[in-house]
Write an enzyme that holds these catalytic residues in place. Sequence first.
Site, PDB file in Angstrom:
ATOM      1  N   VAL A   1       0.893  -1.357  -0.031  1.00 22.03           N
ATOM      2  CA  VAL A   1       0.072   0.161  -0.066  1.00 22.03           C
ATOM      3  C   VAL A   1       0.855   1.120  -0.008  1.00 22.03           C
ATOM      4  O   VAL A   1       2.004   1.190   0.613  1.00 22.03           O
ATOM      5  CB  VAL A   1      -0.875   0.145   1.054  1.00 22.03           C
ATOM      6  CG1 VAL A   1      -1.552   1.154   1.078  1.00 22.03           C
ATOM      7  CG2 VAL A   1      -1.557  -1.239   1.336  1.00 22.03           C
ATOM      8  N   CYS A   2       0.542   2.291  -0.894  1.00 17.50           N
ATOM      9  CA  CYS A   2       1.211   3.402  -0.867  1.00 17.50           C
ATOM     10  C   CYS A   2       2.693   3.222  -1.176  1.00 17.50           C
ATOM     11  O   CYS A   2       2.976   2.564  -2.043  1.00 17.50           O
ATOM     12  CB  CYS A   2       0.959   4.209   0.660  1.00 17.50           C
ATOM     13  SG  CYS A   2       1.343   5.917   0.568  1.00 17.50           S
TER      14      CYS A   2
END
Length: 281
Positions: free
Chosen positions: A162-163
Amino acid sequence: MNEDRHDLPWTSDLPGHSTGSDPSASTLFSVIGDDPAKQQAVDRSIAAHHALVALPGVRFATDKTILIVLHPGFELLDVVGPFHFLAGTGATVQFVSTGPAGESVVSGSGVALEAALTLDEVTTSPSVILVPGGDTGILLRDARAMEHLRRIGQDAEYVTSVCSGSIALAHAGLLDGRRATSHWAVRHLLGDYGAIEVDERLVEDGNRLTAAGVTAGMDLGIRLLAYLSGEEMARFAVLGAEYAPEPPFHTGTPELAGAALTELSRDFLAPLEEELRAPTN
């Protein structure tokens, strides 16, 4: 009360439940005495659980292990968002620390989480390994942790992030020649680590799944839930979470935010961007 409820694979998508918990300990199954209305409600809930299990393709991944990596300064929502949905798969979901055993890991927002084990204690390949973003530079500078990520990720069923966690995956050599995304402010750095930058919220390339910034981790969790427990279970979980975003301000992407706000945000994140640049030799 129907005692065969103990044989059901309970999920976290209903209030008062946690994966693998004893329903009798749940607030949904608290002592009802002689209250017929409560008894009827409990019976309806039990019947609904049976009906959910009977939906086409629904299964519980009780033989799977999901590892979520915690490094100092991790982004809390990158972890909690996917966790909400992954906990409903029936799999064993564990937090894994990059640091010493027995120490809690403090997120960038100051909230600390306890890890079940450390990366070097992982000796079997997980079904899923998930790397959150946040202060990813700390992770990149931890050579031992990066080597463990490379080792674990090579044989994991799904390698996910994520991210800015995708920068860590790329730095570990796990995204070589793979399409991937990241937070918009650092996504352009992926190419220097051997990945192929893609401007999408969720990108899949084989068993590599990368999500864009922060809230996109929920999309990742939903996609993994569909893979592990079936699309009907994923749809059920999305409804249970009332996941239908309508933000008060539609500025969630540079295109929506406009040039001025985007430049302000880019300057705000400039130290992170510089920290995550690939070394030039």
